[in-house]
Scaffold this active site. Structure first.
Site, PDB file in Angstrom:
ATOM      1  N   ASP A 200     -12.579  28.135  19.294  1.00 23.44           N
ATOM      2  CA  ASP A 200     -11.133  28.160  19.037  1.00 23.44           C
ATOM      3  C   ASP A 200     -10.403  28.916  20.137  1.00 23.44           C
ATOM      4  OD1 ASP A 200      -8.459  28.940  17.667  1.00 23.44           O
ATOM      5  OD2 ASP A 200      -9.404  27.570  16.258  1.00 23.44           O
ATOM      6  N   HIS A 202      -7.626  30.425  19.879  1.00 24.51           N
ATOM      7  CA  HIS A 202      -7.139  31.699  19.340  1.00 24.51           C
ATOM      8  C   HIS A 202      -8.308  32.422  18.678  1.00 24.51           C
ATOM      9  CE1 HIS A 202      -4.833  34.912  17.758  1.00 24.51           C
ATOM     10  NE2 HIS A 202      -3.665  34.303  17.794  1.00 24.51           N
ATOM     11  N   HIS A 276      -2.572  35.787  26.240  1.00 28.93           N
ATOM     12  CA  HIS A 276      -1.998  36.148  24.945  1.00 28.93           C
ATOM     13  C   HIS A 276      -2.649  37.453  24.464  1.00 28.93           C
ATOM     14  CE1 HIS A 276      -1.378  35.718  20.571  1.00 28.93           C
ATOM     15  NE2 HIS A 276      -0.441  34.816  20.834  1.00 28.93           N
ATOM     16  N   GLU A 328       3.420  35.416  25.063  1.00 27.62           N
ATOM     17  CA  GLU A 328       3.099  36.487  24.119  1.00 27.62           C
ATOM     18  C   GLU A 328       2.007  37.391  24.704  1.00 27.62           C
ATOM     19  OE1 GLU A 328       4.202  35.198  19.827  1.00 27.62           O
ATOM     20  OE2 GLU A 328       2.312  34.209  20.325  1.00 27.62           O
ATOM     21  N   CYS A 346       1.265  42.867  16.260  1.00 20.63           N
ATOM     22  CA  CYS A 346      -0.129  42.438  16.069  1.00 20.63           C
ATOM     23  C   CYS A 346      -1.023  42.903  17.217  1.00 20.63           C
ATOM     24  CB  CYS A 346      -0.211  40.914  16.010  1.00 20.63           C
ATOM     25  SG  CYS A 346       0.317  40.213  14.454  1.00 20.63           S
ATOM     26  N   CYS A 412       2.990  36.779  11.362  1.00 22.45           N
ATOM     27  CA  CYS A 412       1.654  37.339  11.573  1.00 22.45           C
ATOM     28  C   CYS A 412       1.673  38.860  11.533  1.00 22.45           C
ATOM     29  CB  CYS A 412       1.089  36.853  12.903  1.00 22.45           C
ATOM     30  SG  CYS A 412       2.219  37.036  14.289  1.00 22.45           S
ATOM     31  N   CYS A 413       2.778  39.458  11.987  1.00 23.98           N
ATOM     32  CA  CYS A 413       2.788  40.915  12.147  1.00 23.98           C
ATOM     33  C   CYS A 413       2.843  41.697  10.833  1.00 23.98           C
ATOM     34  CB  CYS A 413       3.937  41.336  13.054  1.00 23.98           C
ATOM     35  SG  CYS A 413       3.810  40.670  14.734  1.00 23.98           S
TER      36      CYS A 413
END
Lengths: 647, 647
Positions: A200, A202, A276, A328, A346, A412-413
């Site tokens: 993946d 991510h 990222h 990001e 995050c 997400c954060c």
């Protein structure tokens, strides 16, 4: 680096030589800074986040028996819906909530989690595949775009949630669902013929798999994590092949480079932190886990290089990281703009994960210092003092345009900072059979097992508002072990006594930890006194943004100046190099905090006519006040500044 | 402002009371700064731009007899193709090229223009509609999205091209095509029943229509421009209605606010310059044109307010404007970041258009000063010294990442800077029957008609490298008129003599122009001496970005420091407040320029270990050199800085 094998065999497991963190539920914050934050997050943040997940339609994606609701409007730069990874959000919420349940059982929260788990189980495909987007909308497209669609990232967060929930409650249902999902991944991906050699883009599932492995001890779970980390960045890129398979030109990739996902070269060859920021931190956390579990010094060495690169060239003074919104993440070294700092919450949370893991492998305060930096600054700034408003980006300068939000289209954060704080106990102490390391200071009581010995530790302190710490040991029988006390990197003078007797800190300190080996007895008392003056920090001259500027830090806490306290934009201030700064505890400031006061100069504007002139601004005295950075944007909106102009 | 009628009747024309610019072809640059740039643009830029338009497929869109070629890949944030407004690019190229033809006929260029015109005529629809995208691809969708699709913007640029080509060559074909297109717009849009009450979100056609009107004297052409300007920003918004008509929710508008297009309120009510910078400048230019043609003081007053807002709160020292990439425009007042400055070349060029128009209505050097600022700085920086590389964004700080490009996926800037320079003659002088205004200095000869009187003017000077200017007048018979000489705002001491006799500048000056009324005779000589020391400029304290910093400017030229000249990043320099700066002309620097040299201090890095420390950097001497900002990024890539840290 060419001697690194592309896909090394999984090493036989060796007995743990590292420090093991003390379980978070064994540490009870008693008064003081972290008790207050822990209570807020448990009592306000966790319930309100569930409300938001419901209100904003995140949980609707699990209504597998109904037709899918319309798409959310906001999309990623790739043109794809955020909804592809909604699973990650309730996965992280379950994890955060679960950490509160051991010490504070809560039937309502458990019921909410069970309801989610039931739906997930219902939606899981027969072969174990699980992702609410693909199951409901386009099952035929599953596993066709690991580059953009975050399927394993989402499963990884569900998996972390499942492990945390199992450990909190003993209930296996969620864990079993996720083990079936992992079995499906094992069937689908890997180096064996007939499997996809994918991973993946991510990162996340890698560290989740190690957490699973530590519960199941199933070597396939560890092997899968190892495969993903080893496969990452091997050329030719899986993502090129995958794009062509979709009929796309790989060169049309919106982020242009696989460095965005740390997949531009094998991980052991990477020396600069790129791409990222959250992805990078999750990857590096998994690399430390595997360095330990596989006893792999090549991964440890890569992590050490990358940590030094990050902290030496790419980290905000607040512990924020990843300056750029466009990816990001990271840009060039020393690029640390203040007003446009992305510094995603995050990413700071995940730097905490990574730093903490590094410190267990190698007891070195340089790692714990960064954990502490994010805890008191760049991660904590991501949540409001009321526990229900958030920052995604943690700028170091504002003209008042930055406001905390109730929810975010990419949330997400909030759950990330929540899970950090609800599990905070685990970061305070760690142990081996014969060592007890104190990493963080803050009032608490803890029960710690060193092999068969149980140590009941009481930590009394007003830290971080002052540097005096009292540790009282409770032991049923006397016991010999080494107590390791962290001397923070910011502290230039520390005194330690044991039962009133001074320890020679200079002699006893190694890599920032004072080691006191002795036979300890019930009632022993250790006192630690850390000098905590106000530090003026200067940035390396390559950080052009901070030239001529100074940041104020006291102990672990970075300060900022808010317009609401001084009645003018702090950008107009000049802080004289010799200005005296007084420290005072203000019990009325957002639950209480030490503030800095003094006198600065303000650039006069009344005599300006136009934008530019040949005479510098006149300067006049202006009362000055600075508050902890993590508390900013909790009062009247206005300008804020960390790096003050020095005169 | 509520007394302003929504759609005022077109006023009867009044005789021109303003200054009329002297035609560009009447001014011949003779040696010196602008001759060199004019030659480069005429001989290199114009031909290579046509090559690029061909190579990059821009001209293919006119092959109406073939199937459309595939779409270009790059799209706008709105999700729409750039190709919708390719017409504007060759329209602007024709305009730029046409300006060279009067003084320098060129059969090859004419042939290329004629070929484009022939295709345009072929593609024009029977009712006069003309846009290569819609004609070929989706004629049924024409005029359905004025908010995003730039149809009138494109036609406006074609129209400016047609007017310029007609004036250069006397050929009417292109002009007639465009008059038919304008007739079609008149049939389609307007306040009359049955017509659409629309106006293009990207202003441009308004000022083009005034140019057309000045050729045709057809009052319908002026009335259409007047309608567009008056209709702009009236509520309820046409764009809301239009979006609903397309089945879209107006709230989904990607830029969220019609301020992006200066369409958030009627133009006469606007007091702050907002939104997309180029759009704003084109609108305001048209507003000045209409203020004149319609004798409309309300438009003049609005322009005066907006000009003061721009120059007093939102303009870079270079004349760049529009700091933000996200809207290609303005944010909050005093937001002037240096490294992320968008400051589009087109916007600076168009500020030149606006400033110049303001100065004709009201002879005030505050307008001409800004024209001169963009000419020597923020617009000229958009083209390389070799005339075939460009900047779209004109940053004031770089760490070496900014490189000039050969072409751009949105190539609006190259042709814009080209048409500015090929028509530069028109900005130098303007006249009434009894006045001759000298706006700009630079070696040239000119033939200027004041009513029946022809003045042959010779300007001798090394400007901008020094401030001594000699004007020699040639007259067939003596004549009385007023000579207006601009004393630039940056000049704090100017001396003027007529035939050796001093003029009392303090007495003679009004709004920055020295007025010398007398009977002039052949051979009269005026000498102007402008003190031109190196100025240290400071920014208003509200510009936080520039706090503690200084910019260097000499005469109209802003300076910058490039890494290639000093061997270190200029961000590491501290320029002592008392540092002496020497001026020397360097004939070998990119065609010759005055450079500044001296000694500064450099922050030492060899003694740093990590990113932050409690001691400020040590400073050591470092030889210092600054070059004109417009010449940056023409040599070895490297860091660059305009606003230097002052010590």
């Amino acid at each position: 680096m060419s001697s690194t094998p592309a896909s090394p065999r999984v090493q036989p497991l060796t007995p743990p030589r590292r420090f093991i963190p003390v379980d978070h539920a064994r540490v009870d914050f008693t008064g003081g800074f972290w008790e207050s934050w822990s209570n807020t997050v448990r009592d306000v943040t966790i319930p309100t986040q569930h409300m938001r997940l419901e209100e904003e339609g995140f949980l609707e994606v699990l209504d597998f028996d109904k037709p899918p609701s319309p798409l959310v409007r906001r999309i990623q730069p790739s043109g794809l819906s955020m909804q592809h990874f909604f699973d990650s959000d309730f996965g992280k919420w379950i994890e955060a909530a679960s950490y509160t349940l051991k010490a504070h059982p809560n039937a309502d929260i458990e019921k909410k989690i069970d309801a989610i788990v039931e739906k997930l189980e219902q939606g899981q495909m027969a072969d174990g595949y699980l992702n609410s987007w693909f199951v409901r909308r386009e099952p035929e497209k599953r596993w066709t775009n690991l580059r953009d669609l975050h399927e394993m990232y989402s499963m990884g967060h569900l998996l972390e949630g499942a492990v945390a929930y199992f450990e909190a409650t003993g209930k296996r249902r969620f864990l079993d669902v996720m083990i079936r999902a992992v079995d499906h991944i094992i069937d689908t991906f890997g180096p064996e013929p007939g499997k996809l050699r994918g991973y993946d883009a991510h990162e996340e599932i890698e560290l989740a798999l190690v957490k699973l492995y530590r519960v199941t001890r199933d070597p396939r779970h560890l092997a899968l994590a190892t495969y993903f980390v080893n496969e990452r960045g091997q050329m030719p890129s899986y993502y090129d092949e995958e794009a062509r398979h979709r009929g796309e030109n790989p060169e049309d990739y919106v982020y242009q480079t696989y460095a965005y996902s740390q997949a531009h070269m094998p991980v052991r060859e990477q020396t600069q932190v790129v791409g990222h920021a959250v992805r990078a931190m999750y990857l590096f956390s998994a690399m430390v886990d595997l360095a330990h579990e596989n006893d792999d010094p090549t991964l440890k060495a890569a992590c050490e290089r990358l940590f030094d690169n990050l902290t030496g060239r790419q980290l905000y003074v607040t512990g924020g990281l990843g300056p750029s919104a466009s990816n990001e993440g990271f840009t060039r070294e020393y690029d640390l703009p203040n007003e446009t700092a992305y510094a995603e919450t995050c990413a700071a949370v995940a730097l905490g994960f990574w730093s903490h893991r590094m410190a267990q492998l190698d007891l070195d305060a340089k790692y714990t210092d960064k954990l502490e930096t994010v805890l008191f600054n760049g991660a904590l700034s991501g949540i409001s003092r009321d526990g229900e408003h958030y920052f995604y980006e943690n700028v170091l300068e504002s003209h008042g345009q930055n406001r905390r939000w109730k929810w975010h289209y990419c949330p997400c954060c909030p759950t990330n900072i929540a899970r950090l704080i609800t599990s905070l106990g685990q970061y305070v102490y760690s142990a081996t059979d014969a060592d007890l390391a104190v990493h963080l200071y803050g009032a608490n009581t803890a029960e710690i097992a060193l092999g068969q010995t149980i140590v009941r530790l009481t930590q009394e302190t007003r830290y971080p508002w002052d540097g005096d710490i009292r540790l009282a040991l409770g032991l049923d029988t006397p016991s010999s072990f080494t107590l390791h006390l962290r001397i923070p990197g910011w502290c230039r003078a520390a005194r330690v006594t044991v039962n009133g007797e001074a320890v020679d800190v200079k002699v006893a300190v190694t890599k920032g930890y004072v080691a006191i080996r002795r036979a300890w007895a019930d009632g022993d008392e250790v006192r630690l006194s850390l000098d905590m003056p106000v530090d003026r920090l200067y940035a390396h001259p390559a950080v052009g943004e901070d030239a001529g500027r100074v940041a104020l830090k006291r102990g672990p806490v970075v300060y900022c100046v808010e317009e609401t306290d001084i009645g003018t934009e702090p950008q107009r201030l000049r802080l004289p190099a010799e200005a005296r700064l007084d420290v005072a505890y203000d019990p009325n400031l957002l639950g209480g905090a030490a503030v800095l006061t003094g006198e600065a100069l303000e650039a006069e504007t009344s005599d300006w006519n136009g934008l530019y002139r040949t005479a510098p601004p006149a300067l006049k005295p202006r009362a000055f006040k600075a508050i902890p950075y993590h508390l900013w944007a909790n009062r009247d909106p206005g300008a804020m500044l960390v790096w003050l102009n020095e005169k």
